[in-house]
Design a protein around this motif. Sequence first.
Motif, PDB file in Angstrom:
ATOM      1  N   TRP A 137       0.846  -1.197   0.000  1.00  0.00           N
ATOM      2  CA  TRP A 137       0.000   0.000   0.000  1.00  0.00           C
ATOM      3  C   TRP A 137       0.882   1.248   0.000  1.00  0.00           C
ATOM      4  O   TRP A 137       2.062   1.204   0.352  1.00  0.00           O
ATOM      5  CB  TRP A 137      -0.976   0.000   1.180  1.00  0.00           C
ATOM      6  N   ILE A 138       0.308   2.336  -0.455  1.00  0.00           N
ATOM      7  CA  ILE A 138       1.007   3.616  -0.517  1.00  0.00           C
ATOM      8  C   ILE A 138       0.354   4.571   0.461  1.00  0.00           C
ATOM      9  O   ILE A 138      -0.874   4.756   0.439  1.00  0.00           O
ATOM     10  CB  ILE A 138       0.978   4.203  -1.936  1.00  0.00           C
ATOM     11  N   GLY A 139       1.171   5.132   1.336  1.00  0.00           N
ATOM     12  CA  GLY A 139       0.682   6.105   2.306  1.00  0.00           C
ATOM     13  C   GLY A 139       1.166   7.503   1.967  1.00  0.00           C
ATOM     14  O   GLY A 139       2.311   7.686   1.552  1.00  0.00           O
ATOM     15  N   ILE A 140       0.303   8.495   2.107  1.00  0.00           N
ATOM     16  CA  ILE A 140       0.634   9.886   1.839  1.00  0.00           C
ATOM     17  C   ILE A 140       0.788  10.624   3.160  1.00  0.00           C
ATOM     18  O   ILE A 140      -0.077  10.532   4.045  1.00  0.00           O
ATOM     19  CB  ILE A 140      -0.450  10.563   0.975  1.00  0.00           C
ATOM     20  N   ALA A 141       1.904  11.341   3.299  1.00  0.00           N
ATOM     21  CA  ALA A 141       2.181  12.090   4.528  1.00  0.00           C
ATOM     22  C   ALA A 141       1.329  13.354   4.553  1.00  0.00           C
ATOM     23  O   ALA A 141       1.464  14.224   3.695  1.00  0.00           O
ATOM     24  CB  ALA A 141       3.657  12.437   4.607  1.00  0.00           C
ATOM     25  N   ASP A 144      -1.302  17.970   8.112  1.00  0.00           N
ATOM     26  CA  ASP A 144      -2.108  18.422   9.247  1.00  0.00           C
ATOM     27  C   ASP A 144      -1.251  18.466  10.502  1.00  0.00           C
ATOM     28  O   ASP A 144      -0.080  18.061  10.512  1.00  0.00           O
ATOM     29  CB  ASP A 144      -3.304  17.499   9.441  1.00  0.00           C
ATOM     30  N   GLU A 145      -1.833  18.951  11.570  1.00  0.00           N
ATOM     31  CA  GLU A 145      -1.076  19.122  12.808  1.00  0.00           C
ATOM     32  C   GLU A 145      -0.585  17.794  13.363  1.00  0.00           C
ATOM     33  O   GLU A 145       0.528  17.697  13.898  1.00  0.00           O
ATOM     34  CB  GLU A 145      -1.956  19.830  13.838  1.00  0.00           C
ATOM     35  N   ALA A 146      -1.387  16.728  13.206  1.00  0.00           N
ATOM     36  CA  ALA A 146      -1.003  15.417  13.741  1.00  0.00           C
ATOM     37  C   ALA A 146      -0.056  14.667  12.814  1.00  0.00           C
ATOM     38  O   ALA A 146       0.476  13.622  13.188  1.00  0.00           O
ATOM     39  CB  ALA A 146      -2.257  14.575  13.989  1.00  0.00           C
ATOM     40  N   LYS A 147       0.170  15.192  11.599  1.00  0.00           N
ATOM     41  CA  LYS A 147       1.049  14.556  10.612  1.00  0.00           C
ATOM     42  C   LYS A 147       0.655  13.099  10.366  1.00  0.00           C
ATOM     43  O   LYS A 147       1.468  12.173  10.406  1.00  0.00           O
ATOM     44  CB  LYS A 147       2.513  14.629  11.051  1.00  0.00           C
ATOM     45  N   THR A 148      -0.631  12.914  10.110  1.00  0.00           N
ATOM     46  CA  THR A 148      -1.128  11.568   9.878  1.00  0.00           C
ATOM     47  C   THR A 148      -0.684  11.045   8.513  1.00  0.00           C
ATOM     48  O   THR A 148      -0.355  11.810   7.605  1.00  0.00           O
ATOM     49  CB  THR A 148      -2.665  11.546   9.941  1.00  0.00           C
ATOM     50  N   VAL A 149      -0.686   9.712   8.402  1.00  0.00           N
ATOM     51  CA  VAL A 149      -0.371   9.044   7.144  1.00  0.00           C
ATOM     52  C   VAL A 149      -1.647   8.375   6.654  1.00  0.00           C
ATOM     53  O   VAL A 149      -2.171   7.471   7.301  1.00  0.00           O
ATOM     54  CB  VAL A 149       0.749   7.999   7.321  1.00  0.00           C
ATOM     55  N   ASN A 166      -3.406   3.628  12.674  1.00  0.00           N
ATOM     56  CA  ASN A 166      -3.295   4.903  13.407  1.00  0.00           C
ATOM     57  C   ASN A 166      -1.893   5.506  13.241  1.00  0.00           C
ATOM     58  O   ASN A 166      -1.247   5.930  14.201  1.00  0.00           O
ATOM     59  CB  ASN A 166      -3.606   4.683  14.891  1.00  0.00           C
ATOM     60  N   LEU A 167      -1.421   5.564  11.973  1.00  0.00           N
ATOM     61  CA  LEU A 167      -0.040   5.962  11.708  1.00  0.00           C
ATOM     62  C   LEU A 167       0.133   7.477  11.692  1.00  0.00           C
ATOM     63  O   LEU A 167      -0.780   8.225  11.341  1.00  0.00           O
ATOM     64  CB  LEU A 167       0.411   5.407  10.358  1.00  0.00           C
ATOM     65  N   THR A 168       1.332   7.913  12.062  1.00  0.00           N
ATOM     66  CA  THR A 168       1.757   9.306  11.941  1.00  0.00           C
ATOM     67  C   THR A 168       3.231   9.314  11.566  1.00  0.00           C
ATOM     68  O   THR A 168       3.944   8.333  11.810  1.00  0.00           O
ATOM     69  CB  THR A 168       1.546  10.067  13.257  1.00  0.00           C
ATOM     70  N   TRP A 169       3.649  10.402  10.943  1.00  0.00           N
ATOM     71  CA  TRP A 169       5.079  10.504  10.629  1.00  0.00           C
ATOM     72  C   TRP A 169       5.775  11.489  11.566  1.00  0.00           C
ATOM     73  O   TRP A 169       6.930  11.846  11.362  1.00  0.00           O
ATOM     74  CB  TRP A 169       5.304  10.880   9.168  1.00  0.00           C
ATOM     75  N   ALA A 170       5.054  11.903  12.598  1.00  0.00           N
ATOM     76  CA  ALA A 170       5.666  12.739  13.630  1.00  0.00           C
ATOM     77  C   ALA A 170       6.559  11.877  14.527  1.00  0.00           C
ATOM     78  O   ALA A 170       6.424  10.645  14.574  1.00  0.00           O
ATOM     79  CB  ALA A 170       4.588  13.429  14.450  1.00  0.00           C
ATOM     80  N   ASP A 171       7.441  12.502  15.246  1.00  0.00           N
ATOM     81  CA  ASP A 171       8.330  11.778  16.155  1.00  0.00           C
ATOM     82  C   ASP A 171       7.581  11.492  17.454  1.00  0.00           C
ATOM     83  O   ASP A 171       7.887  12.011  18.518  1.00  0.00           O
ATOM     84  CB  ASP A 171       9.592  12.604  16.421  1.00  0.00           C
ATOM     85  N   TRP A 203       2.103  -2.693  16.279  1.00  0.00           N
ATOM     86  CA  TRP A 203       1.304  -3.299  15.216  1.00  0.00           C
ATOM     87  C   TRP A 203       1.544  -4.807  15.096  1.00  0.00           C
ATOM     88  O   TRP A 203       1.061  -5.448  14.175  1.00  0.00           O
ATOM     89  CB  TRP A 203       1.664  -2.633  13.882  1.00  0.00           C
ATOM     90  N   ARG A 204       2.281  -5.380  16.050  1.00  0.00           N
ATOM     91  CA  ARG A 204       2.703  -6.782  15.956  1.00  0.00           C
ATOM     92  C   ARG A 204       1.519  -7.741  15.968  1.00  0.00           C
ATOM     93  O   ARG A 204       1.424  -8.663  15.152  1.00  0.00           O
ATOM     94  CB  ARG A 204       3.668  -7.116  17.087  1.00  0.00           C
ATOM     95  N   GLU A 205       0.583  -7.549  16.868  1.00  0.00           N
ATOM     96  CA  GLU A 205      -0.521  -8.497  17.032  1.00  0.00           C
ATOM     97  C   GLU A 205      -1.361  -8.584  15.759  1.00  0.00           C
ATOM     98  O   GLU A 205      -1.643  -9.685  15.271  1.00  0.00           O
ATOM     99  CB  GLU A 205      -1.395  -8.067  18.213  1.00  0.00           C
ATOM    100  N   ASP A 206      -1.752  -7.414  15.199  1.00  0.00           N
ATOM    101  CA  ASP A 206      -2.546  -7.437  13.969  1.00  0.00           C
ATOM    102  C   ASP A 206      -1.738  -7.990  12.804  1.00  0.00           C
ATOM    103  O   ASP A 206      -2.284  -8.679  11.929  1.00  0.00           O
ATOM    104  CB  ASP A 206      -3.030  -6.023  13.635  1.00  0.00           C
ATOM    105  N   ALA A 207      -0.437  -7.704  12.764  1.00  0.00           N
ATOM    106  CA  ALA A 207       0.399  -8.210  11.678  1.00  0.00           C
ATOM    107  C   ALA A 207       0.462  -9.728  11.706  1.00  0.00           C
ATOM    108  O   ALA A 207       0.411 -10.381  10.654  1.00  0.00           O
ATOM    109  CB  ALA A 207       1.801  -7.616  11.776  1.00  0.00           C
TER     110      ALA A 207
END
Length: 661
Positions: A137-141, A144-149, A166-171, A203-207
């Motif tokens: 899949w392709i995620g777009i950064a 927004d303030e939360a820097k969601t993907v 529930n991904l973000t590219w923020a630290d 994300w281990r359990e779902d993976a």
Amino acid sequence: MNNIRAFRDVSLRQGTALCRRQTSRLFLKLIVSTATLFIAEAGMMELLDFYKMDGLAATLLDASAMILVMAPVIYLLFVRPIMRDLSEKKTLSSYLNRLYLTVSACNQALVHATDRELLMNSICRILTEIGGYRMAWIGIAGDDEAKTVRQAALSGHNAGYVESLNLTWADAEYGRGPIGIAIRTNSPVVCRNTSTDPSFKNWREDAMKHGFASMAAVPLSNGNAVFGSLNIYSGNSGAFDEEELRLFTELAADVSFGMHHLEMERSLETSRKRLEEILSLAEEGIYMLDAEGRLVFMNSAAERILGWKENELLGKRLHETIHQSPEGKAEHTPEDCPVLKTIISGLPYRSEDDIFWSKDGRSLSVKIVTTPVIRKGKPAGAVAAFEDITERKLAEAERQKANQELKTAIVTLEKTNAVLLRQEKLASIGTLSAGVAHEILNPLNIISTIVQLMQLDVWPEEVREKLAEIMTQVRRATKITNNLRMFAHVHKYEITAVDVQALFDKTASLIEHDLNLDNIRVQRDYAPDLPPVEADSDLLAQVYLNLINNARHALQEMPKEKDKTIAIATKRRDAYVEICLFDNGPRIPDEIIGKIFDPFFTTKDPDKGTGLGLSMAYTFIQEFGGTIAAQNEDPEGVTFIITLPVVGSNGGNDEYPDGRR
């Protein structure tokens, strides 16, 4: 590249088969050798028993037994590992073949992509269907303030997995996984084991439920600006080795470029439509050209003024339509067209009195402003706005036409006067030359007769050669004398193919001794493979001789200690050969350089020159279909430039590239 990859796959398969055959043969030889040894040992035992050699028989029996015992050991230690290695190579070959097929299919999708979203979905689908990966899949950064993907494209076993990340590219906590790190650092990140990698704990359990044993996140970027990531999931742990990751990194770069290109095209199309709406309301004629000068847009005012509909001219070069009349008359050639120059140079153009041609063949006076279209720092077309000012310019055009006719008449009159003056001078020369030629030809004829009579006698070879040379020079002197009559009468020249370089060498050798006495060096810069020219060799030699003597006399005026040089250079220019003869003597005064080819014009003392040499040279070269001109050099020196037509080029009937004839 595809051929190289295919060759590598074939080579690997062939190598695997070859190793398998060699190993089978080795094992077969081992079995046959053991059996042979066993049979030989049985025969030996009977022989030894016959001779009562029991001790030796026991030793051979022990050796045979050892060989039989060692055969399985050899198989386990050597043959079986080789077979296992071959099986692994076969698996590797299949893996590489699948990997490169995947990349090739992705490249094809990039080439044929017309839409950003379709491209992203095609890449993900290829990775799962051809590449055999469990999900891509392709995620777009987001900005927004939360820097969601956010998910932009997906293929494979998902079942709500991506939506729950529930991904973000923020630290932050959910931004310290492979995807967040890849986007934040603009570097690919690999998780080779999702069950043990600490960065994948959230994300281990779902993976594990979805069978994702490993994954790779590769950033998508335009230069240094990361806008997303390509995320690939495998059902096998330890996937994504160095080669695999390198290929996916290159693929991500290609996908990034393709997405950016498609987005730019979409934005450009939107802007174009908006611009068309605005321009359609303008009163001035407006049109737009692409980088090749072809029409891409014309507003309604331009249609009204020119009489053409936009759909009639789209994709056609507009210069040939509106800058050129139906009869082929052009206000500007394509090379000089200011509108096309705007496209090439990227500089604006403005004119108050340009000419366009309407569909019905009418010439239109227009005021035009052309502005370049710049894309990526380079000219990519031009936009022209024009106004029809035909009525306003009509009277001015008539006035300009009258002025032009007057100027043409003046130029013609000046040329006619110059021709008449020259003809008067030539007529005087003809009268003079008739008497001179008579006085010179008489002794030449006597010399010729005497030599011919002497040639009838028997002479040593050396004397006969000298007599022949005398006759050659007599004929040449006779021919040169007869050329004086050309100023009053038309003569037929002996036009042949002449090697201008060899002829110069031969001519210069005649006065080489005199040049050496004056410490004058002759330099040559000859063009290789220079074709012969159409000329009379004797007359061209006379031109050479005249120019060399003139240069020698000029150099004699210089201080003795100064270097004195005469240089000749040759080169081909289209249908002509150009000969440049230079000397570093004094310059010709600017006020007289235009007169040096006039008959009787000379700056020498009366006993040193008659003013006919350059005039005759000028006449000879013109008769050959060439040109001759002189120019001063900086800081000193003069160059005579001669052009002569190449044999078979018909150059004598054509205009020379710089406009001379």
